[in-house]
Design a protein around this motif. Structure first.
Motif, PDB file in Angstrom:
ATOM      1  N   HIS A 122       0.813  -1.233   0.000  1.00 10.35           N
ATOM      2  CA  HIS A 122       0.000   0.000   0.000  1.00 10.35           C
ATOM      3  C   HIS A 122       0.836   1.268   0.000  1.00 10.35           C
ATOM      4  O   HIS A 122       0.323   2.338   0.308  1.00 10.35           O
ATOM      5  CB  HIS A 122      -0.919   0.004   1.224  1.00 10.35           C
ATOM      6  CG  HIS A 122      -1.903  -1.125   1.224  1.00 10.35           C
ATOM      7  ND1 HIS A 122      -3.102  -1.064   0.557  1.00 10.35           N
ATOM      8  CD2 HIS A 122      -1.841  -2.354   1.785  1.00 10.35           C
ATOM      9  CE1 HIS A 122      -3.742  -2.219   0.728  1.00 10.35           C
ATOM     10  NE2 HIS A 122      -2.997  -3.013   1.471  1.00 10.35           N
TER      11      HIS A 122
ATOM     12  N   ARG B  51      -6.686   8.518   2.581  1.00  9.72           N
ATOM     13  CA  ARG B  51      -8.147   8.352   2.457  1.00  9.72           C
ATOM     14  C   ARG B  51      -8.525   6.995   1.867  1.00  9.72           C
ATOM     15  O   ARG B  51      -9.673   6.563   1.993  1.00  9.72           O
ATOM     16  CB  ARG B  51      -8.746   9.473   1.598  1.00  9.72           C
ATOM     17  CG  ARG B  51      -8.323   9.424   0.153  1.00  9.72           C
ATOM     18  CD  ARG B  51      -9.059  10.418  -0.735  1.00  9.72           C
ATOM     19  NE  ARG B  51      -8.588  10.286  -2.109  1.00  9.72           N
ATOM     20  CZ  ARG B  51      -7.450  10.778  -2.553  1.00  9.72           C
ATOM     21  NH1 ARG B  51      -6.671  11.458  -1.741  1.00  9.72           N
ATOM     22  NH2 ARG B  51      -7.071  10.586  -3.801  1.00  9.72           N
ATOM     23  N   GLN B  52      -7.584   6.321   1.224  1.00 11.80           N
ATOM     24  CA  GLN B  52      -7.869   5.020   0.625  1.00 11.80           C
ATOM     25  C   GLN B  52      -7.710   3.877   1.630  1.00 11.80           C
ATOM     26  O   GLN B  52      -7.942   2.720   1.295  1.00 11.80           O
ATOM     27  CB  GLN B  52      -6.931   4.773  -0.566  1.00 11.80           C
ATOM     28  CG  GLN B  52      -7.108   5.784  -1.678  1.00 11.80           C
ATOM     29  CD  GLN B  52      -6.046   5.628  -2.756  1.00 11.80           C
ATOM     30  OE1 GLN B  52      -4.860   5.836  -2.518  1.00 11.80           O
ATOM     31  NE2 GLN B  52      -6.469   5.228  -3.942  1.00 11.80           N
ATOM     32  N   LEU B  53      -7.299   4.207   2.826  1.00 11.74           N
ATOM     33  CA  LEU B  53      -7.006   3.174   3.821  1.00 11.74           C
ATOM     34  C   LEU B  53      -8.068   3.111   4.908  1.00 11.74           C
ATOM     35  O   LEU B  53      -8.725   4.103   5.210  1.00 11.74           O
ATOM     36  CB  LEU B  53      -5.658   3.462   4.484  1.00 11.74           C
ATOM     37  CG  LEU B  53      -4.452   3.642   3.579  1.00 11.74           C
ATOM     38  CD1 LEU B  53      -3.227   3.997   4.417  1.00 11.74           C
ATOM     39  CD2 LEU B  53      -4.189   2.387   2.757  1.00 11.74           C
ATOM     40  N   SER B  54      -8.195   1.947   5.527  1.00 11.39           N
ATOM     41  CA  SER B  54      -9.063   1.809   6.693  1.00 11.39           C
ATOM     42  C   SER B  54      -8.395   2.469   7.907  1.00 11.39           C
ATOM     43  O   SER B  54      -7.199   2.790   7.876  1.00 11.39           O
ATOM     44  CB  SER B  54      -9.290   0.326   6.989  1.00 11.39           C
ATOM     45  OG  SER B  54      -8.073  -0.272   7.405  1.00 11.39           O
TER      46      SER B  54
ATOM     47  N   GLY C 143      -7.532   1.143  10.701  1.00  5.98           N
ATOM     48  CA  GLY C 143      -6.440   0.312  11.209  1.00  5.98           C
ATOM     49  C   GLY C 143      -5.179   0.480  10.379  1.00  5.98           C
ATOM     50  O   GLY C 143      -4.065   0.534  10.910  1.00  5.98           O
ATOM     51  N   MET C 144      -5.376   0.585   9.076  1.00  5.99           N
ATOM     52  CA  MET C 144      -4.216   0.752   8.193  1.00  5.99           C
ATOM     53  C   MET C 144      -3.576   2.129   8.399  1.00  5.99           C
ATOM     54  O   MET C 144      -2.360   2.262   8.390  1.00  5.99           O
ATOM     55  CB  MET C 144      -4.644   0.569   6.736  1.00  5.99           C
ATOM     56  CG  MET C 144      -5.051  -0.877   6.434  1.00  5.99           C
ATOM     57  SD  MET C 144      -6.086  -0.997   4.963  1.00  5.99           S
ATOM     58  CE  MET C 144      -4.871  -0.886   3.670  1.00  5.99           C
TER      59      MET C 144
ATOM     60  N   ARG D 263      -1.448   1.953  11.310  1.00  5.46           N
ATOM     61  CA  ARG D 263      -0.194   1.255  11.002  1.00  5.46           C
ATOM     62  C   ARG D 263       0.809   2.198  10.341  1.00  5.46           C
ATOM     63  O   ARG D 263       2.007   2.134  10.615  1.00  5.46           O
ATOM     64  CB  ARG D 263      -0.446   0.073  10.073  1.00  5.46           C
ATOM     65  CG  ARG D 263      -1.172  -1.065  10.721  1.00  5.46           C
ATOM     66  CD  ARG D 263      -1.119  -2.303   9.822  1.00  5.46           C
ATOM     67  NE  ARG D 263      -1.832  -3.400  10.458  1.00  5.46           N
ATOM     68  CZ  ARG D 263      -3.075  -3.743  10.156  1.00  5.46           C
ATOM     69  NH1 ARG D 263      -3.736  -3.097   9.221  1.00  5.46           N
ATOM     70  NH2 ARG D 263      -3.655  -4.730  10.788  1.00  5.46           N
TER      71      ARG D 263
ATOM     72  N   THR E 161      -9.959  -5.027  14.942  1.00  7.52           N
ATOM     73  CA  THR E 161      -8.769  -4.332  14.452  1.00  7.52           C
ATOM     74  C   THR E 161      -7.841  -3.991  15.610  1.00  7.52           C
ATOM     75  O   THR E 161      -6.624  -4.133  15.521  1.00  7.52           O
ATOM     76  CB  THR E 161      -9.176  -3.043  13.712  1.00  7.52           C
ATOM     77  OG1 THR E 161     -10.137  -3.381  12.723  1.00  7.52           O
ATOM     78  CG2 THR E 161      -7.986  -2.380  13.054  1.00  7.52           C
TER      79      THR E 161
END
Ligand code: ADP
Ligand code: ADP
Length: 226
Positions: A127, A133-136, A138-139, A142, A169
């Motif tokens: 990723h 903005r494209q990530l959840s 939790g991501m 991270r 998560t």
């Protein structure tokens, strides 16, 4: 090997709020210590002081034998992770993680290698070109952890980093954080109001009381880790 000490620290904000009162605490290298207590008991205040954000009204805080401000000014030994990931929305994942490295004088290629290494560690290798903005949620957290690790800090300060995540998560990230803590051999100071989280993660818990900013006990947790 003690690396942080609070010595009879009082913190009274200019509003008159007593956030900490007579806090005495020392933290050893390699520890995973949680500050646990109800909302408003002074956990964030204590953590922020270690990062040089706010000074004691009375008493003193020492980090690596110096004042926190000196440590922040002269090194990358302290990294901070907040509850919201605080990513720059116009930068990709990779560029967000490279940010703290760009502020130092290393070459671009080694910056990128370092960023990719920490992104792999948090499972985001695929990723790196995404935008926040494209990530959840939790991501995004991270990425925030990877960014903090990129500068190889001796100490990681985390203020309710998982509070905004759903339960599944959160559990995943708790496990990942323990892996990182073991692998990177870092010291973690972690703020939470969640008893289970504190018990699961920590080697030591500083339990704080709602009666203005007092430490009510220090619990050593002996967990069956290798
Ligand atoms: P916790 O992290 O345990 O929720 P905080 O350290 O954030 O507690 O806050 C401790 C107390 O100090 C609370 O009563 C809070 O409202 C107050 N406080 C925190 N930051 C400030 C500030 N910048 N100015 C005035 N009061 C503050
Ligand atoms: P996490 O455990 O990090 O919160 P999720 O369980 O929400 O992640 O997401 C699982 C997978 O779905 C992720 O690996 C990611 O590839 C994908 N994903 C999640 N949210 C988004 C999004 N907003 N845009 C694109 N892909 C996403």
């Amino acid at each position: 090997n003690q690396i942080v000490s609070f010595q009879q620290v009082d913190k009274i904000y200019n509003t008159g709020t007593v956030a900490l009162s007579g806090l005495d605490l020392s933290i050893n290298e390699g520890e995973f210590i949680s500050f646990l207590g109800p909302s408003g008991c002074g956990k964030s205040t204590a953590l922020r002081m270690v990062a040089g954000l706010g000074e004691a009204t009375r008493g003193k805080v020492e980090v690596f034998g110096e004042t926190p401000k000196e440590v922040i000014k002269n090194s990358n030994d302290i990294a901070f992770v907040f509850q919201d990931a605080n990513l720059l929305p116009w930068r990709t994942v990779l560029d967000n993680v490279m940010l703290p490295l760009e502020l130092r004088n290393s070459n671009k290629k080694s910056q990128k290698e370092t960023a990719l290494r920490v992104l792999e560690m948090v499972g985001l290798k695929d990723h790196v070109k995404s935008y926040p903005r494209q990530l959840s949620g939790g991501m995004r957290m991270r990425v925030s952890i990877a960014r903090a690790l990129a500068a190889k800090p001796k100490m990681l300060l985390m203020d309710e980093p998982f509070a905004a995540l759903d339960e599944m998560t959160r559990q995943t990230l708790q496990n990942e954080l323990l892996e990182i803590w073991k692998k990177e051999n870092t010291t973690i100071l972690f703020v939470t109001h969640n008893v289970y989280e504190a018990v699961f993660l920590s080697t030591k818990i500083a339990v704080m009381s709602a009666r203005p900013g007092r430490l009510s006990s220090i619990i050593d947790v002996n967990l069956p880790y290798p």
